[in-house]
Design an enzyme around this catalytic site. Structure first.
Site, PDB file in Angstrom:
ATOM      1  N   ASN A  58     -10.777   3.459   3.215  1.00 56.07           N
ATOM      2  CA  ASN A  58     -10.425   3.264   1.804  1.00 56.07           C
ATOM      3  C   ASN A  58     -11.466   2.476   1.018  1.00 56.07           C
ATOM      4  O   ASN A  58     -11.831   2.845  -0.101  1.00 56.07           O
ATOM      5  CB  ASN A  58      -9.070   2.555   1.703  1.00 56.07           C
ATOM      6  CG  ASN A  58      -8.673   2.312   0.261  1.00 56.07           C
ATOM      7  OD1 ASN A  58      -8.546   3.253  -0.518  1.00 56.07           O
ATOM      8  ND2 ASN A  58      -8.512   1.057  -0.114  1.00 56.07           N
TER       9      ASN A  58
ATOM     10  N   TRP B 174       1.732   1.807  -3.350  1.00 52.21           N
ATOM     11  CA  TRP B 174       0.729   2.540  -4.136  1.00 52.21           C
ATOM     12  C   TRP B 174       0.952   4.049  -4.000  1.00 52.21           C
ATOM     13  O   TRP B 174       0.769   4.811  -4.944  1.00 52.21           O
ATOM     14  CB  TRP B 174      -0.700   2.183  -3.684  1.00 52.21           C
ATOM     15  CG  TRP B 174      -1.250   1.015  -4.442  1.00 52.21           C
ATOM     16  CD1 TRP B 174      -1.325  -0.272  -4.005  1.00 52.21           C
ATOM     17  CD2 TRP B 174      -1.780   1.018  -5.791  1.00 52.21           C
ATOM     18  NE1 TRP B 174      -1.871  -1.063  -4.997  1.00 52.21           N
ATOM     19  CE2 TRP B 174      -2.163  -0.305  -6.094  1.00 52.21           C
ATOM     20  CE3 TRP B 174      -1.960   2.000  -6.762  1.00 52.21           C
ATOM     21  CZ2 TRP B 174      -2.728  -0.666  -7.321  1.00 52.21           C
ATOM     22  CZ3 TRP B 174      -2.524   1.640  -7.978  1.00 52.21           C
ATOM     23  CH2 TRP B 174      -2.889   0.324  -8.254  1.00 52.21           C
TER      24      TRP B 174
ATOM     25  N   TRP C 166     -15.449  12.731 -12.473  1.00 51.35           N
ATOM     26  CA  TRP C 166     -14.600  12.377 -11.319  1.00 51.35           C
ATOM     27  C   TRP C 166     -13.908  13.595 -10.706  1.00 51.35           C
ATOM     28  O   TRP C 166     -13.618  13.625  -9.518  1.00 51.35           O
ATOM     29  CB  TRP C 166     -13.566  11.309 -11.713  1.00 51.35           C
ATOM     30  CG  TRP C 166     -12.587  11.703 -12.800  1.00 51.35           C
ATOM     31  CD1 TRP C 166     -12.701  11.467 -14.130  1.00 51.35           C
ATOM     32  CD2 TRP C 166     -11.330  12.400 -12.637  1.00 51.35           C
ATOM     33  NE1 TRP C 166     -11.613  11.960 -14.812  1.00 51.35           N
ATOM     34  CE2 TRP C 166     -10.750  12.525 -13.924  1.00 51.35           C
ATOM     35  CE3 TRP C 166     -10.637  12.910 -11.542  1.00 51.35           C
ATOM     36  CZ2 TRP C 166      -9.519  13.159 -14.142  1.00 51.35           C
ATOM     37  CZ3 TRP C 166      -9.409  13.537 -11.757  1.00 51.35           C
ATOM     38  CH2 TRP C 166      -8.866  13.656 -13.039  1.00 51.35           C
TER      39      TRP C 166
ATOM     40  N   TRP D 135      -8.839   8.776  -7.834  1.00 50.81           N
ATOM     41  CA  TRP D 135     -10.103   9.113  -8.524  1.00 50.81           C
ATOM     42  C   TRP D 135     -10.063   8.625  -9.964  1.00 50.81           C
ATOM     43  O   TRP D 135     -11.026   8.090 -10.487  1.00 50.81           O
ATOM     44  CB  TRP D 135     -10.400  10.624  -8.446  1.00 50.81           C
ATOM     45  CG  TRP D 135     -11.145  10.946  -7.183  1.00 50.81           C
ATOM     46  CD1 TRP D 135     -10.611  11.378  -6.002  1.00 50.81           C
ATOM     47  CD2 TRP D 135     -12.567  10.821  -6.948  1.00 50.81           C
ATOM     48  NE1 TRP D 135     -11.604  11.518  -5.052  1.00 50.81           N
ATOM     49  CE2 TRP D 135     -12.804  11.192  -5.605  1.00 50.81           C
ATOM     50  CE3 TRP D 135     -13.648  10.425  -7.728  1.00 50.81           C
ATOM     51  CZ2 TRP D 135     -14.086  11.185  -5.037  1.00 50.81           C
ATOM     52  CZ3 TRP D 135     -14.924  10.418  -7.171  1.00 50.81           C
ATOM     53  CH2 TRP D 135     -15.134  10.792  -5.843  1.00 50.81           C
TER      54      TRP D 135
ATOM     55  N   GLU E  90       0.849  -1.210   0.000  1.00 51.21           N
ATOM     56  CA  GLU E  90       0.000   0.000   0.000  1.00 51.21           C
ATOM     57  C   GLU E  90       0.879   1.254   0.000  1.00 51.21           C
ATOM     58  O   GLU E  90       0.584   2.245  -0.662  1.00 51.21           O
ATOM     59  CB  GLU E  90      -0.931   0.024   1.217  1.00 51.21           C
ATOM     60  CG  GLU E  90      -2.004  -1.046   1.213  1.00 51.21           C
ATOM     61  CD  GLU E  90      -2.870  -1.037  -0.042  1.00 51.21           C
ATOM     62  OE1 GLU E  90      -3.250   0.049  -0.519  1.00 51.21           O
ATOM     63  OE2 GLU E  90      -3.144  -2.134  -0.564  1.00 51.21           O
TER      64      GLU E  90
ATOM     65  N   TRP F 279     -20.356  13.156 -19.449  1.00 51.77           N
ATOM     66  CA  TRP F 279     -20.693  13.404 -18.036  1.00 51.77           C
ATOM     67  C   TRP F 279     -21.980  14.219 -17.967  1.00 51.77           C
ATOM     68  O   TRP F 279     -22.245  15.042 -18.832  1.00 51.77           O
ATOM     69  CB  TRP F 279     -19.592  14.197 -17.327  1.00 51.77           C
ATOM     70  CG  TRP F 279     -18.237  13.562 -17.355  1.00 51.77           C
ATOM     71  CD1 TRP F 279     -17.133  14.024 -18.006  1.00 51.77           C
ATOM     72  CD2 TRP F 279     -17.843  12.347 -16.710  1.00 51.77           C
ATOM     73  NE1 TRP F 279     -16.067  13.170 -17.810  1.00 51.77           N
ATOM     74  CE2 TRP F 279     -16.483  12.134 -17.017  1.00 51.77           C
ATOM     75  CE3 TRP F 279     -18.503  11.403 -15.913  1.00 51.77           C
ATOM     76  CZ2 TRP F 279     -15.767  11.040 -16.550  1.00 51.77           C
ATOM     77  CZ3 TRP F 279     -17.788  10.313 -15.444  1.00 51.77           C
ATOM     78  CH2 TRP F 279     -16.434  10.136 -15.771  1.00 51.77           C
TER      79      TRP F 279
HETATM   80  C1  LIG Z   1     -11.274   8.049  -4.414  1.00 53.38           C
HETATM   81  C2  LIG Z   1     -10.072   7.940  -3.492  1.00 53.38           C
HETATM   82  C3  LIG Z   1      -9.409   9.089  -3.069  1.00 53.38           C
HETATM   83  C4  LIG Z   1      -8.286   8.988  -2.239  1.00 53.38           C
HETATM   84  N1  LIG Z   1      -7.652  10.140  -1.826  1.00 53.38           N
HETATM   85  C5  LIG Z   1      -6.546  10.049  -1.051  1.00 53.38           C
HETATM   86  C6  LIG Z   1      -5.864  11.225  -0.619  1.00 53.38           C
HETATM   87  O1  LIG Z   1      -6.226  12.362  -0.950  1.00 53.38           O
HETATM   88  N2  LIG Z   1      -4.777  11.076   0.182  1.00 53.38           N
HETATM   89  C7  LIG Z   1      -4.320   9.830   0.568  1.00 53.38           C
HETATM   90  O2  LIG Z   1      -3.326   9.760   1.297  1.00 53.38           O
HETATM   91  N3  LIG Z   1      -4.921   8.718   0.140  1.00 53.38           N
HETATM   92  C8  LIG Z   1      -6.023   8.772  -0.640  1.00 53.38           C
HETATM   93  N4  LIG Z   1      -6.654   7.621  -1.034  1.00 53.38           N
HETATM   94  C9  LIG Z   1      -6.026   6.319  -0.736  1.00 53.38           C
HETATM   95  C10 LIG Z   1      -6.459   5.638   0.564  1.00 53.38           C
HETATM   96  O3  LIG Z   1      -7.858   5.632   0.663  1.00 53.38           O
HETATM   97  C11 LIG Z   1      -5.880   6.307   1.812  1.00 53.38           C
HETATM   98  O4  LIG Z   1      -4.493   6.473   1.669  1.00 53.38           O
HETATM   99  C12 LIG Z   1      -6.115   5.439   3.054  1.00 53.38           C
HETATM  100  O5  LIG Z   1      -7.497   5.208   3.226  1.00 53.38           O
HETATM  101  C13 LIG Z   1      -5.564   6.153   4.265  1.00 53.38           C
HETATM  102  O6  LIG Z   1      -5.838   5.438   5.429  1.00 53.38           O
HETATM  103  P1  LIG Z   1      -4.683   4.693   6.200  1.00 53.38           P
HETATM  104  O7  LIG Z   1      -3.542   5.596   6.453  1.00 53.38           O
HETATM  105  O8  LIG Z   1      -5.310   4.048   7.387  1.00 53.38           O
HETATM  106  O9  LIG Z   1      -4.258   3.582   5.142  1.00 53.38           O
HETATM  107  P2  LIG Z   1      -3.449   2.222   5.335  1.00 53.38           P
HETATM  108  O10 LIG Z   1      -4.301   1.123   4.813  1.00 53.38           O
HETATM  109  O11 LIG Z   1      -2.939   2.089   6.693  1.00 53.38           O
HETATM  110  O12 LIG Z   1      -2.258   2.380   4.300  1.00 53.38           O
HETATM  111  C14 LIG Z   1      -0.961   2.890   4.667  1.00 53.38           C
HETATM  112  C15 LIG Z   1      -0.575   4.025   3.792  1.00 53.38           C
HETATM  113  O13 LIG Z   1      -0.437   3.591   2.451  1.00 53.38           O
HETATM  114  C16 LIG Z   1      -0.843   4.632   1.563  1.00 53.38           C
HETATM  115  N5  LIG Z   1      -1.977   4.149   0.766  1.00 53.38           N
HETATM  116  C17 LIG Z   1      -2.904   3.233   1.112  1.00 53.38           C
HETATM  117  N6  LIG Z   1      -3.764   3.032   0.100  1.00 53.38           N
HETATM  118  C18 LIG Z   1      -3.384   3.852  -0.897  1.00 53.38           C
HETATM  119  C19 LIG Z   1      -3.867   4.113  -2.208  1.00 53.38           C
HETATM  120  N7  LIG Z   1      -4.928   3.479  -2.712  1.00 53.38           N
HETATM  121  N8  LIG Z   1      -3.239   5.038  -2.940  1.00 53.38           N
HETATM  122  C20 LIG Z   1      -2.154   5.697  -2.485  1.00 53.38           C
HETATM  123  N9  LIG Z   1      -1.641   5.484  -1.251  1.00 53.38           N
HETATM  124  C21 LIG Z   1      -2.247   4.574  -0.479  1.00 53.38           C
HETATM  125  C22 LIG Z   1      -1.259   5.814   2.418  1.00 53.38           C
HETATM  126  O14 LIG Z   1      -0.171   6.692   2.546  1.00 53.38           O
HETATM  127  C23 LIG Z   1      -1.596   5.144   3.749  1.00 53.38           C
HETATM  128  O15 LIG Z   1      -1.454   5.997   4.848  1.00 53.38           O
HETATM  129  C24 LIG Z   1      -7.806   7.705  -1.842  1.00 53.38           C
HETATM  130  C25 LIG Z   1      -8.498   6.559  -2.268  1.00 53.38           C
HETATM  131  C26 LIG Z   1      -9.618   6.674  -3.078  1.00 53.38           C
HETATM  132  C27 LIG Z   1     -10.312   5.415  -3.525  1.00 53.38           C
END
Ligand SMILES: Cc1cc2nc3c(=O)[nH]c(=O)nc-3n(C[C@H](O)[C@H](O)[C@H](O)COP(=O)(O)OP(=O)(O)OC[C@H]3O[C@@H](n4cnc5c(N)ncnc54)[C@H](O)[C@@H]3O)c2cc1C
Length: 473
Positions: free
Chosen positions: A341, A278, A359, A382, A275, A306
């Site tokens: 997420n 990602w 989007w 997005w 993650e 759209w």
């Molecule tokens: C539509 C949409 C918009 C999003 N917008 C953002 C945003 O503005 N900022 C943001 O940080 N994340 C965003 N995310 C990704 C993800 O949802 C969040 O990073 C995550 O929910 C943060 O919670 P956590 O720290 O507990 O994640 P954890 O599951 O603990 O993951 C650890 C870290 O991995 C990174 N990570 C995890 N999933 C993703 C992902 N899909 N993409 C990129 N990095 C990821 C983050 O830095 C996160 O803190 C978005 C996802 C979606 C579907």
């Protein structure tokens, strides 16, 4: 007091921490540090209200860690840095790089103009594990697909830098001339989030480290499964701290590796690290495709028909669509500045595919409301949901919010919390109250269209419409 010692400006940006802060580390080693934050009110991209709230508290926390020596200014960073360096006869400026397109261009410009004026300007790579300029395919082109990016690009490159401790000795320059107070930035003025967020989030470097420790102790084991269950505290919730640099990604990476070497099942630690991968991928995309926040990565989507419906968009933002899991997510966002997420994917899919709304409007709303609003992660995700992005979910894979709710929140622990109108609905109808017989609705005290909305669109009809629009491309 400072005679004979080198004084260096450390320009703080999204690195609100003392530990593993390369710019601060090198400046402290060289002598006296003048830590400076410049609020660029001329930047074209304005911060959302929730980010402003987080920034305010980040500044307060760092100011206190620096024994109230953080100097705060507003204006154009280049002019301000130049002015400060000249005024105090400072010959060294250090900062950590940012990978947002506008800032990246600005950084190069600042470095050049300072150097032209005889000022040494050093920029450190510290926001990401791997420098995006260096993670390229064998042909020297950017990766467009996540798995080869992470597996072949990242994991086969040099191991990320090991994090460093906070400076053993940190002497800050004694100067408060022209510095303004953090409050004077007005980040909390008319900011309606203050009360809500203050009870939920603790902002700062220590809070970030505590959160990491607690996640490793209680959340990392089982992460692979639990991360999909929105009612659980099954993810790290480090995203905002990572965005603002209250913790470095290197610190997180190596802490997870260390835990993994001890007792954490490898499936959980590697899932978590992927993650983080990602996050690297999103930044890599933004670095190579700076128009990612505005332009479809896949140009085919430029012709997508759209539709914009103000009423639908407002219902979505307010969590009043009549689709329970979508409303729960949007209300979680409105109440906490965060959304799980799994639910982010569901609400985004619903906006784009069932409501047919561009989007970019959803992305902007997230930008306004998320504590972790991040240009790279928000834009790339997005576009991923829309199907217009790099390595995106195919457009025809439309999340069914009824099945998603039933699968990931089967007893509605999450949904009932944020949609209390449905607290008494039996599990069977929780995600489709419109299908419930009248007596069940009555027993659950639900009156559709009165105390909980009837669905604003029919899921099957809107899904078919989206597929037809997609086929028309
Ligand atoms: C539509 C949409 C918009 C999003 N917008 C953002 C945003 O503005 N900022 C943001 O940080 N994340 C965003 N995310 C990704 C993800 O949802 C969040 O990073 C995550 O929910 C943060 O919670 P956590 O720290 O507990 O994640 P954890 O599951 O603990 O993951 C650890 C870290 O991995 C990174 N990570 C995890 N999933 C993703 C992902 N899909 N993409 C990129 N990095 C990821 C983050 O830095 C996160 O803190 C978005 C996802 C979606 C579907």
């Amino acid at each position: 007091m400072h005679e004979g010692l080198q004084v260096s400006i450390v320009w703080i940006r999204k690195d609100f921490r003392l530990s593993d802060n390369l710019a601060l580390h090198h400046a402290a080693k060289a002598g006296i540090v003048l830590p400076v934050f410049i609020y660029n009110d001329t930047a074209s991209l304005k911060m959302g209200s929730v980010s402003q709230w987080w920034l305010h508290h980040s500044l307060k926390d760092l100011h206190s860690s620096l024994e109230n020596k953080l100097q705060v200014y507003t204006g154009n960073p280049e002019e301000k840095l130049f002015e400060l360096a000249t005024k105090h006869n400072i010959k060294h400026v250090y900062f950590n790089s940012s990978y947002e397109p506008e800032q990246l261009a600005q950084d190069k410009f600042i470095q050049k103009s300072l150097q032209n004026a005889g000022i040494v300007c050093e920029i450190f790579h510290s926001q990401l594990l791997w420098d995006p300029a260096k993670i390229v395919t064998g042909y020297g082109t950017p990766y467009k697909v996540y798995t080869p990016f992470y597996q072949n690009g990242c994991l086969h490159a040099d191991a990320p830098r090991f994090p460093i401790a906070k400076p053993e000795k940190l002497v800050c320059y004694n100067n408060t001339q022209n510095s303004i107070s953090i409050d004077a930035l007005g980040l909390l003025e008319n900011n309606t989030w203050n009360e809500k967020l203050s009870t939920i989030w603790t902002v700062g470097e220590k809070a970030a480290q505590d959160r990491l420790k607690s996640f490793i102790a209680h959340g990392l084991e089982g992460y692979k499964e639990n991360r999909n269950i929105p009612s659980l505290d099954g993810t790290s919730r480090l995203s905002a701290y990572l965005h603002f640099g209250q913790i470095s990604v290197n610190q997180v990476w190596y802490a997870v590796h260390k835990a993994s070497a001890k007792n954490i099942p490898v499936q959980d630690s590697s899932c978590y690290l992927s993650e983080i991968g990602w996050r690297e991928f999103c930044y890599n995309l933004l670095f190579n495709f700076p128009e990612l926040p505005h332009k479809n990565f896949n140009a085919k989507f430029d012709a997508f028909p759209w539709v914009y419906n103000e009423e639908f968009f407002t219902a979505w933002k307010q969590g009043n669509t009549g689709i329970p899991i979508v409303d729960a997510g949007m209300r979680e966002l409105a109440q906490t500045g965060y959304m799980h997420n799994r639910v982010r994917m569901i609400v985004a899919s619903f906006l784009i595919k069932n409501l047919g709304i561009d989007w970019r409007l959803g992305k902007d709303w997230f930008w306004e409301c998320l504590v972790d609003a991040d240009l790279a992660n928000n834009s790339a995700n997005w576009q991923w949901v829309a199907g217009s992005g790099a390595d995106a979910a195919p457009f025809f894979r439309i999340f069914n919010p009824v099945l998603q709710g039933e699968k990931f929140d089967p007893h509605g622990l999450y949904t009932r919390k944020y949609v209390p109108e449905l607290a008494l609905m039996p599990d069977k109808y929780l995600y489709k109250p419109w299908m419930a017989p009248a007596n069940i609705l009555k027993q659950a005290c639900v009156s559709l269209g009165k105390n909980y909305p009837a669905p604003i669109v029919e899921l099957d009809v809107s899904r078919n419409k989206a597929l037809a629009a997609y086929k028309s491309l």
